[in-house]
Design a protein around this motif. Structure first.
Motif, PDB file in Angstrom:
ATOM      1  N   THR A  25      42.145  56.241  63.572  1.00 23.11           N
ATOM      2  CA  THR A  25      42.871  56.623  62.353  1.00 23.11           C
ATOM      3  C   THR A  25      43.419  58.040  62.485  1.00 23.11           C
ATOM      4  O   THR A  25      44.593  58.300  62.174  1.00 23.11           O
ATOM      5  CB  THR A  25      41.939  56.525  61.130  1.00 23.11           C
ATOM      6  N   SER A  26      42.578  58.962  62.976  1.00 23.79           N
ATOM      7  CA  SER A  26      43.054  60.353  63.052  1.00 23.79           C
ATOM      8  C   SER A  26      44.173  60.488  64.095  1.00 23.79           C
ATOM      9  O   SER A  26      45.140  61.223  63.883  1.00 23.79           O
ATOM     10  CB  SER A  26      41.899  61.319  63.313  1.00 23.79           C
ATOM     11  N   TRP A  27      44.066  59.748  65.216  1.00 24.85           N
ATOM     12  CA  TRP A  27      45.145  59.834  66.216  1.00 24.85           C
ATOM     13  C   TRP A  27      46.460  59.302  65.637  1.00 24.85           C
ATOM     14  O   TRP A  27      47.533  59.846  65.903  1.00 24.85           O
ATOM     15  CB  TRP A  27      44.781  59.017  67.464  1.00 24.85           C
ATOM     16  N   LEU A  28      46.351  58.229  64.861  1.00 22.66           N
ATOM     17  CA  LEU A  28      47.576  57.646  64.291  1.00 22.66           C
ATOM     18  C   LEU A  28      48.162  58.546  63.213  1.00 22.66           C
ATOM     19  O   LEU A  28      49.380  58.783  63.191  1.00 22.66           O
ATOM     20  CB  LEU A  28      47.279  56.255  63.722  1.00 22.66           C
ATOM     21  N   THR A  29      47.305  59.059  62.337  1.00 18.41           N
ATOM     22  CA  THR A  29      47.853  59.892  61.254  1.00 18.41           C
ATOM     23  C   THR A  29      48.432  61.192  61.817  1.00 18.41           C
ATOM     24  O   THR A  29      49.421  61.707  61.298  1.00 18.41           O
ATOM     25  CB  THR A  29      46.795  60.167  60.159  1.00 18.41           C
ATOM     26  N   ASP A  30      47.849  61.706  62.906  1.00 18.67           N
ATOM     27  CA  ASP A  30      48.435  62.898  63.553  1.00 18.67           C
ATOM     28  C   ASP A  30      49.871  62.639  64.002  1.00 18.67           C
ATOM     29  O   ASP A  30      50.666  63.574  64.146  1.00 18.67           O
ATOM     30  CB  ASP A  30      47.621  63.298  64.797  1.00 18.67           C
ATOM     31  N   LEU A  31      50.181  61.376  64.281  1.00 18.92           N
ATOM     32  CA  LEU A  31      51.546  61.037  64.714  1.00 18.92           C
ATOM     33  C   LEU A  31      52.424  60.629  63.522  1.00 18.92           C
ATOM     34  O   LEU A  31      53.524  60.122  63.692  1.00 18.92           O
ATOM     35  CB  LEU A  31      51.496  59.886  65.732  1.00 18.92           C
ATOM     36  N   GLY A  32      51.887  60.840  62.315  1.00 21.45           N
ATOM     37  CA  GLY A  32      52.671  60.568  61.112  1.00 21.45           C
ATOM     38  C   GLY A  32      52.586  59.130  60.630  1.00 21.45           C
ATOM     39  O   GLY A  32      53.330  58.728  59.727  1.00 21.45           O
ATOM     40  N   VAL A  33      51.677  58.326  61.220  1.00 19.83           N
ATOM     41  CA  VAL A  33      51.563  56.919  60.793  1.00 19.83           C
ATOM     42  C   VAL A  33      50.781  56.860  59.490  1.00 19.83           C
ATOM     43  O   VAL A  33      49.691  57.436  59.385  1.00 19.83           O
ATOM     44  CB  VAL A  33      50.854  56.070  61.876  1.00 19.83           C
ATOM     45  N   GLU A  34      51.344  56.179  58.496  1.00 17.11           N
ATOM     46  CA  GLU A  34      50.599  55.938  57.250  1.00 17.11           C
ATOM     47  C   GLU A  34      49.831  54.628  57.423  1.00 17.11           C
ATOM     48  O   GLU A  34      50.417  53.619  57.840  1.00 17.11           O
ATOM     49  CB  GLU A  34      51.567  55.826  56.068  1.00 17.11           C
ATOM     50  N   ILE A  35      48.539  54.655  57.116  1.00 19.24           N
ATOM     51  CA  ILE A  35      47.732  53.450  57.316  1.00 19.24           C
ATOM     52  C   ILE A  35      47.320  52.907  55.961  1.00 19.24           C
ATOM     53  O   ILE A  35      46.691  53.610  55.160  1.00 19.24           O
ATOM     54  CB  ILE A  35      46.488  53.759  58.174  1.00 19.24           C
ATOM     55  N   ARG A  36      47.680  51.659  55.697  1.00 24.60           N
ATOM     56  CA  ARG A  36      47.259  50.994  54.458  1.00 24.60           C
ATOM     57  C   ARG A  36      46.158  50.003  54.825  1.00 24.60           C
ATOM     58  O   ARG A  36      46.438  48.974  55.459  1.00 24.60           O
ATOM     59  CB  ARG A  36      48.427  50.230  53.826  1.00 24.60           C
ATOM     60  N   THR A  37      44.925  50.321  54.476  1.00 27.27           N
ATOM     61  CA  THR A  37      43.797  49.452  54.835  1.00 27.27           C
ATOM     62  C   THR A  37      43.441  48.526  53.679  1.00 27.27           C
ATOM     63  O   THR A  37      43.779  48.787  52.529  1.00 27.27           O
ATOM     64  CB  THR A  37      42.565  50.294  55.195  1.00 27.27           C
TER      65      THR A  37
END
Ligand code: FAD
Length: 414
Positions: free
Chosen positions: A189-201
């Motif tokens: 999650t942190s690697w993805l959000t660092d790249l600006g990815v919004e995650i909807r779980t």
């Protein structure tokens, strides 16, 4: 009708390696590889990584083993039937005969089920899929990725790093939580959000309207420039295996420990449900390295038999490897070695600049290991899984018994 000593269906890693190892082991020719794919054999892992992230254009990266120089490569030919009695396959309008057959048909992406027929939803498996996806990424400022498996996470990271606004939608509590547990999920999650990815779980996509409107079960709607569905794969051997009278399970051919499914017929790679003698049970494995390893095994086993399945050479080998894969999410590489059929406990060990997760079953026997920047743990972890070491042994820094690399002196349930 042309008849081949070895006929391989599929030009992925399992098929190409099977043909290469058969030739290397001295199997007689002629050999042919028949494949629905139109491109020369290529690596799939880069397709969700570098080229999608804006790196080099999508070009076929050759697979490690070369097609044996005397083998015929018949591309763009879909095999629609296997006749075990006549020892033939139907490939387009040609019937091809075989004495030995390797089925290495891999898998295809599961299409997104709840969508208008003309909704624009990308899938990712082939080089051609990757060309279309990358072309769409060049035109897009926003994307929705459905599914948080490895391909979904890798693709979301790649699109994010090329500047696309990505929303990753998943019914899981976090990316990969079910498979890898909470710790690994938080890292991803942190690697993805660092790249600006919004995650909807914790949300399901209820429907995709044409061309690109995504409805979620929390009542919200997304309207991205592009959509990638990465909700899983369907092994591609059932349609061939069932009519041929072969035993199948969820689209895979059920094989014994030599990965044989009938006299003179073998299966390897994502299409196989083989008996792994170290695990002591049948496994489904969808990993690049294992497709190569299984291809190597069936190529050698085929070379050690005549067309009827009788042994002629140095004898056959059983499938005994602990499955393993790598995944690159942005700049971060995870390595995982595991039987892949679940765990009861997960113990995290922090390492300098990385971590290791040990997975154990209900009896505290190690069934898997995931590492990030902890190569030493990965190297000993695979051996400990094979040897059915306890979690206590793994956590204490135990090393696998060098004299028993594949756990042959384990608890003997193979
Ligand atoms: C985008 C992407 C990224 C990946 N990244 C990783 C990674 O980082 N690490 C990892 O371990 N794994 C990764 N994988 C998984 C890995 O690529 C697969 O496990 C591997 O390709 C399986 O090899 P295979 O030979 O069994 O099947 P495939 O590679 O799928 O090859 C099957 C071949 O059979 C052909 N075929 C199918 N049906 C027929 C038919 N009826 N007639 C003729 N030909 C047929 C197909 O055209 C294809 O050529 C990735 C997969 C994808 C799609």
């Amino acid at each position: 009708m042309r008849t081949f000593e070895l006929l391989v269906i599929g030009s992925g890693p399992a098929g190409i390696q099977a043909a290469a190892s058969y030739a290397e082991a001295g199997g007689p020719g002629p050999v042919a590889i028949v494949s629905a794919d139109v491109d020369e054999p290529y690596m799939r892992p880069p397709l969700s990584k570098d080229s999608l992230a804006g790196g080099p254009p999508v070009e076929p990266t050759p697979i490690g083993p070369a097609v044996p120089k005397d083998a015929e490569l018949l591309l763009g030919r879909n095999v629609t039937a296997i006749d075990l009695e006549k020892r033939t396959v139907t490939a387009g309008d040609e019937t091809l005969g075989f004495r030995r057959l390797v089925v290495a048909t891999g898998a295809v992406p599961t299409p997104f089920p709840e969508a208008d027929a003309d909704a624009e939803i990308h899938l990712l498996r082939s080089l051609e899929d990757a060309r279309c996806l990358t072309a769409a990424a060049k035109r897009s400022t926003s994307a929705v990725v459905i599914g948080s498996g490895f391909i979904g996470c890798e693709a979301a990271a790649s699109l994010g790093s090329r500047g696309v606004d990505v929303t990753l939608v998943t019914p899981e509590d976090g990316p990969q939580t079910t498979r890898l547990g909470d710790h690994a999920s938080r890292q991803i999650t942190s690697w993805l959000t660092d790249l600006g990815v919004e995650i909807r779980t914790g949300v399901q996509v209820t429907h995709v309207d044409a061309p690109r409107t995504v409805h979620l079960d929390d009542g919200t709607t997304l309207a991205p420039d592009m959509i990638l569905s990465a909700i899983g794969m369907q092994p591609a051997a059932g349609d061939l295996g069932d009519p041929a009278g072969l035993q199948t399970y969820d689209g895979r051919l059920v094989a014994d420990e030599r990965l044989s499914v009938a006299p003179g017929v073998w299966v390897a790679g994502d299409s196989a449900r083989g008996l792994n003698v170290t695990a002591g049970r049948s496994l489904d494995v969808e990993h690049w390295g294992d497709a190569l390893a299984m291809g190597d095994l069936v190529g050698r086993n085929a070379a050690a038999t005549d067309g009827s399945g009788e042994e002629t050479g140095d004898g056959w080998q059983p499938w005994s490897d602990v499955p393993g894969f790598f995944s690159e999410i942005g700049e971060h590489t995870l390595q995982y070695a595991a039987w892949g059929d679940g765990h009861e406990r997960a113990e995290v060990v922090e390492r300098t600049g990385g971590f290791t997760v040990w997975y154990a079953d209900a009896d505290d026997v190690v069934v898997g290991v995931l590492t990030y920047n902890a190569d030493d743990d990965y190297e000993r972890g695979s051996g400990l899984v094979a040897q059915k070491a306890t979690l206590t042994e793994a956590l204490s820094g135990a090393r696998p018994d060098e004299d028993d690399p594949e756990g042959d002196s384990g608890d003997g349930d193979a």
